[in-house]
Design a protein around this motif. Structure first.
Motif, PDB file in Angstrom:
ATOM      1  N   MET A   1       0.850  -1.194   0.000  1.00 32.89           N
ATOM      2  CA  MET A   1       0.000   0.000   0.000  1.00 32.89           C
ATOM      3  C   MET A   1       0.882   1.239   0.000  1.00 32.89           C
ATOM      4  O   MET A   1       1.959   1.236   0.566  1.00 32.89           O
ATOM      5  CB  MET A   1      -0.917   0.009   1.222  1.00 32.89           C
ATOM      6  N   ASN A   2       0.368   2.292  -0.646  1.00 33.25           N
ATOM      7  CA  ASN A   2       1.124   3.543  -0.670  1.00 33.25           C
ATOM      8  C   ASN A   2       0.794   4.382   0.565  1.00 33.25           C
ATOM      9  O   ASN A   2      -0.039   3.985   1.393  1.00 33.25           O
ATOM     10  CB  ASN A   2       0.852   4.291  -1.980  1.00 33.25           C
ATOM     11  N   PRO A   3       1.434   5.538   0.744  1.00 36.49           N
ATOM     12  CA  PRO A   3       1.204   6.337   1.952  1.00 36.49           C
ATOM     13  C   PRO A   3      -0.243   6.786   2.136  1.00 36.49           C
ATOM     14  O   PRO A   3      -0.649   7.119   3.245  1.00 36.49           O
ATOM     15  CB  PRO A   3       2.140   7.539   1.758  1.00 36.49           C
ATOM     16  N   LYS A   4      -1.037   6.804   1.046  1.00 28.75           N
ATOM     17  CA  LYS A   4      -2.445   7.186   1.151  1.00 28.75           C
ATOM     18  C   LYS A   4      -3.341   5.976   1.409  1.00 28.75           C
ATOM     19  O   LYS A   4      -4.562   6.067   1.303  1.00 28.75           O
ATOM     20  CB  LYS A   4      -2.879   7.899  -0.131  1.00 28.75           C
ATOM     21  N   LYS A   5      -2.724   4.828   1.750  1.00 28.44           N
ATOM     22  CA  LYS A   5      -3.434   3.580   2.057  1.00 28.44           C
ATOM     23  C   LYS A   5      -4.185   3.017   0.851  1.00 28.44           C
ATOM     24  O   LYS A   5      -5.199   2.333   0.993  1.00 28.44           O
ATOM     25  CB  LYS A   5      -4.417   3.770   3.231  1.00 28.44           C
ATOM     26  N   ILE A   6      -3.701   3.335  -0.358  1.00 25.04           N
ATOM     27  CA  ILE A   6      -4.271   2.778  -1.586  1.00 25.04           C
ATOM     28  C   ILE A   6      -3.482   1.532  -1.967  1.00 25.04           C
ATOM     29  O   ILE A   6      -2.247   1.544  -1.952  1.00 25.04           O
ATOM     30  CB  ILE A   6      -4.230   3.805  -2.733  1.00 25.04           C
ATOM     31  N   LEU A   7      -4.185   0.451  -2.304  1.00 26.99           N
ATOM     32  CA  LEU A   7      -3.536  -0.807  -2.650  1.00 26.99           C
ATOM     33  C   LEU A   7      -2.779  -0.666  -3.968  1.00 26.99           C
ATOM     34  O   LEU A   7      -3.371  -0.330  -5.003  1.00 26.99           O
ATOM     35  CB  LEU A   7      -4.581  -1.925  -2.752  1.00 26.99           C
ATOM     36  N   ILE A   8      -1.483  -0.916  -3.930  1.00 25.55           N
ATOM     37  CA  ILE A   8      -0.652  -0.819  -5.133  1.00 25.55           C
ATOM     38  C   ILE A   8      -0.670  -2.129  -5.904  1.00 25.55           C
ATOM     39  O   ILE A   8      -0.780  -2.155  -7.123  1.00 25.55           O
ATOM     40  CB  ILE A   8       0.802  -0.456  -4.760  1.00 25.55           C
ATOM     41  N   SER A   9      -0.553  -3.233  -5.170  1.00 23.38           N
ATOM     42  CA  SER A   9      -0.460  -4.537  -5.849  1.00 23.38           C
ATOM     43  C   SER A   9      -0.968  -5.641  -4.939  1.00 23.38           C
ATOM     44  O   SER A   9      -1.036  -5.489  -3.715  1.00 23.38           O
ATOM     45  CB  SER A   9       0.993  -4.831  -6.247  1.00 23.38           C
ATOM     46  N   LYS A  10      -1.318  -6.757  -5.577  1.00 23.04           N
ATOM     47  CA  LYS A  10      -1.669  -7.977  -4.861  1.00 23.04           C
ATOM     48  C   LYS A  10      -0.904  -9.100  -5.544  1.00 23.04           C
ATOM     49  O   LYS A  10      -1.078  -9.346  -6.732  1.00 23.04           O
ATOM     50  CB  LYS A  10      -3.173  -8.228  -4.925  1.00 23.04           C
ATOM     51  N   GLY A  11      -0.021  -9.761  -4.777  1.00 20.32           N
ATOM     52  CA  GLY A  11       0.917 -10.672  -5.424  1.00 20.32           C
ATOM     53  C   GLY A  11       1.840  -9.858  -6.308  1.00 20.32           C
ATOM     54  O   GLY A  11       2.320  -8.791  -5.933  1.00 20.32           O
ATOM     55  N   ASP A  12       2.083 -10.314  -7.523  1.00 20.53           N
ATOM     56  CA  ASP A  12       2.927  -9.540  -8.435  1.00 20.53           C
ATOM     57  C   ASP A  12       2.099  -8.774  -9.468  1.00 20.53           C
ATOM     58  O   ASP A  12       2.618  -8.287 -10.459  1.00 20.53           O
ATOM     59  CB  ASP A  12       3.947 -10.450  -9.133  1.00 20.53           C
ATOM     60  N   ARG A  13       0.788  -8.648  -9.212  1.00 18.63           N
ATOM     61  CA  ARG A  13      -0.101  -7.929 -10.127  1.00 18.63           C
ATOM     62  C   ARG A  13      -0.385  -6.527  -9.595  1.00 18.63           C
ATOM     63  O   ARG A  13      -0.846  -6.361  -8.466  1.00 18.63           O
ATOM     64  CB  ARG A  13      -1.421  -8.693 -10.294  1.00 18.63           C
ATOM     65  N   ARG A  14      -0.116  -5.513 -10.421  1.00 23.11           N
ATOM     66  CA  ARG A  14      -0.374  -4.136 -10.013  1.00 23.11           C
ATOM     67  C   ARG A  14      -1.865  -3.845 -10.088  1.00 23.11           C
ATOM     68  O   ARG A  14      -2.521  -4.141 -11.083  1.00 23.11           O
ATOM     69  CB  ARG A  14       0.394  -3.164 -10.918  1.00 23.11           C
ATOM     70  N   THR A  15      -2.410  -3.267  -9.024  1.00 27.76           N
ATOM     71  CA  THR A  15      -3.830  -2.922  -8.988  1.00 27.76           C
ATOM     72  C   THR A  15      -4.050  -1.418  -9.099  1.00 27.76           C
ATOM     73  O   THR A  15      -5.176  -0.974  -9.276  1.00 27.76           O
ATOM     74  CB  THR A  15      -4.469  -3.425  -7.678  1.00 27.76           C
ATOM     75  N   MET A  16      -2.984  -0.657  -8.960  1.00 28.97           N
ATOM     76  CA  MET A  16      -3.078   0.811  -9.000  1.00 28.97           C
ATOM     77  C   MET A  16      -2.772   1.301 -10.409  1.00 28.97           C
ATOM     78  O   MET A  16      -1.842   0.818 -11.062  1.00 28.97           O
ATOM     79  CB  MET A  16      -2.085   1.410  -7.996  1.00 28.97           C
ATOM     80  N   ASP A  17      -3.551   2.261 -10.903  1.00 23.76           N
ATOM     81  CA  ASP A  17      -3.390   2.760 -12.265  1.00 23.76           C
ATOM     82  C   ASP A  17      -2.283   3.813 -12.313  1.00 23.76           C
ATOM     83  O   ASP A  17      -2.540   5.002 -12.396  1.00 23.76           O
ATOM     84  CB  ASP A  17      -4.720   3.345 -12.763  1.00 23.76           C
ATOM     85  N   ASP A  18      -1.044   3.332 -12.212  1.00 29.53           N
ATOM     86  CA  ASP A  18       0.125   4.210 -12.280  1.00 29.53           C
ATOM     87  C   ASP A  18       1.242   3.426 -12.955  1.00 29.53           C
ATOM     88  O   ASP A  18       1.844   2.534 -12.367  1.00 29.53           O
ATOM     89  CB  ASP A  18       0.549   4.663 -10.884  1.00 29.53           C
ATOM     90  N   SER A  19       1.513   3.734 -14.216  1.00 32.55           N
ATOM     91  CA  SER A  19       2.481   2.958 -15.006  1.00 32.55           C
ATOM     92  C   SER A  19       3.912   3.114 -14.508  1.00 32.55           C
ATOM     93  O   SER A  19       4.802   2.370 -14.925  1.00 32.55           O
ATOM     94  CB  SER A  19       2.401   3.368 -16.487  1.00 32.55           C
ATOM     95  N   ARG A  20       4.161   4.059 -13.592  1.00 30.74           N
ATOM     96  CA  ARG A  20       5.506   4.220 -13.032  1.00 30.74           C
ATOM     97  C   ARG A  20       5.844   3.102 -12.043  1.00 30.74           C
ATOM     98  O   ARG A  20       6.998   2.919 -11.681  1.00 30.74           O
ATOM     99  CB  ARG A  20       5.634   5.571 -12.320  1.00 30.74           C
ATOM    100  N   LEU A  21       4.824   2.394 -11.561  1.00 31.84           N
ATOM    101  CA  LEU A  21       5.002   1.394 -10.518  1.00 31.84           C
ATOM    102  C   LEU A  21       4.984  -0.011 -11.091  1.00 31.84           C
ATOM    103  O   LEU A  21       4.208  -0.319 -11.995  1.00 31.84           O
ATOM    104  CB  LEU A  21       3.892   1.518  -9.469  1.00 31.84           C
ATOM    105  N   SER A  22       5.834  -0.860 -10.549  1.00 37.16           N
ATOM    106  CA  SER A  22       5.816  -2.276 -10.927  1.00 37.16           C
ATOM    107  C   SER A  22       6.410  -3.098  -9.794  1.00 37.16           C
ATOM    108  O   SER A  22       7.145  -2.570  -8.948  1.00 37.16           O
ATOM    109  CB  SER A  22       6.598  -2.527 -12.226  1.00 37.16           C
ATOM    110  N   ILE A  23       6.072  -4.395  -9.769  1.00 41.00           N
ATOM    111  CA  ILE A  23       6.634  -5.318  -8.799  1.00 41.00           C
ATOM    112  C   ILE A  23       7.734  -6.109  -9.492  1.00 41.00           C
ATOM    113  O   ILE A  23       7.486  -6.782 -10.492  1.00 41.00           O
ATOM    114  CB  ILE A  23       5.560  -6.278  -8.245  1.00 41.00           C
ATOM    115  N   GLU A  24       8.938  -5.999  -8.978  1.00 39.83           N
ATOM    116  CA  GLU A  24      10.103  -6.672  -9.576  1.00 39.83           C
ATOM    117  C   GLU A  24      10.520  -7.825  -8.677  1.00 39.83           C
ATOM    118  O   GLU A  24      10.615  -7.669  -7.458  1.00 39.83           O
ATOM    119  CB  GLU A  24      11.268  -5.687  -9.741  1.00 39.83           C
TER     120      GLU A  24
END
Length: 233
Positions: A1-24
């Motif tokens: 989760m990001n500082p605003k408590k928005i879910l970024i990812s679940k497992g290795d799948r990104r759930t947040m609509d921000d192409s700058r972010l990825s799970i490596e």
């Protein structure tokens, strides 16, 4: 989760609509959050949750470094905001371009550092460090395997980093009950090595065949739990 408590990812799948972010995942146990083209509003506390039993949580605060330019002879204020329970104590340090490995402590603790009568000799990297004395448990074994003869005695040791330290125990195999000093066979000693570190030793007397097997060193506080497994053979 990001500082605003928005879910970024679940497992290795990104759930947040921000192409700058990825799970490596450079290796199997790694779950790295990659942020490209970092912006100032990316700063804050990021939370990684592992759905184990009990749930494990790791929080990492991302600080965005900034560049401040000032004229000689003026006064500059540097601000550092930090939150926590209890409220952390903030200290300031300076790294010079000549000794980057050396950090020079500055002024009195506080959120604002005031530098009067700026000169060219004041340039460098200024760093604020927040510390509230709370450290989640981390257990490290001195050895993960130990051999001993029947009828002898031995000591199993582990190092614990935690603050505050609520409980520190040794337990046997799948048993949930901690090993007690009340038994003639065992003696447990806890030593304080430093502000946040302890040694927990388990002495086993008169070892018999049934004493061989798995032992766990475990530490807990209000931030979580950690344990490590040792085999006595």
């Amino acid at each position: 989760m990001n500082p605003k408590k928005i879910l970024i990812s679940k497992g290795d799948r990104r759930t947040m609509d921000d192409s700058r972010l990825s799970i490596e995942r450079p290796s199997v146990p790694d779950w790295n959050l990659h942020i490209r083209k970092v912006r100032y509003d990316d700063r804050g506390m990021y939370t990684c949750v592992l759905n184990t039993r009990p749930v494990k949580i790791k929080r990492i605060y991302l600080t965005i470094a900034g560049l401040k330019v000032a004229r000689e002879g003026t006064t500059v204020q540097l601000h550092c905001n930090a939150t926590g329970v209890p409220q952390p104590k903030i200290r300031w340090f300076r790294k010079t371009k000549y000794k980057r490995e050396h950090k020079e402590p500055l002024g009195t603790p506080g959120e604002i550092l005031i530098i009067h009568n700026i000169s060219r000799y004041c340039d460098g990297i200024y760093e604020c460090v927040a510390d509230n004395g709370i450290v989640p448990p981390e257990v490290e074994l001195l050895s993960k395997k130990m051999g001993q003869y029947v009828t002898k005695e031995t000591i199993l040791g582990c190092n614990i980093s935690a603050s505050p330290l609520a409980t520190a125990i040794w337990r046997r195999g799948k048993q949930r009950q901690p090993i007690s000093n009340k038994s003639y066979k065992y003696r447990i000693d806890l030593y304080e090595d430093g502000p946040h570190t302890h040694s927990l030793n388990l002495r086993i007397m008169d070892i018999q065949d049934e004493d061989f097997g798995e032992y766990f060193c475990e530490a807990t506080n209000n931030l979580g739990i950690d344990s490590e497994r040792m085999v006595l053979y």
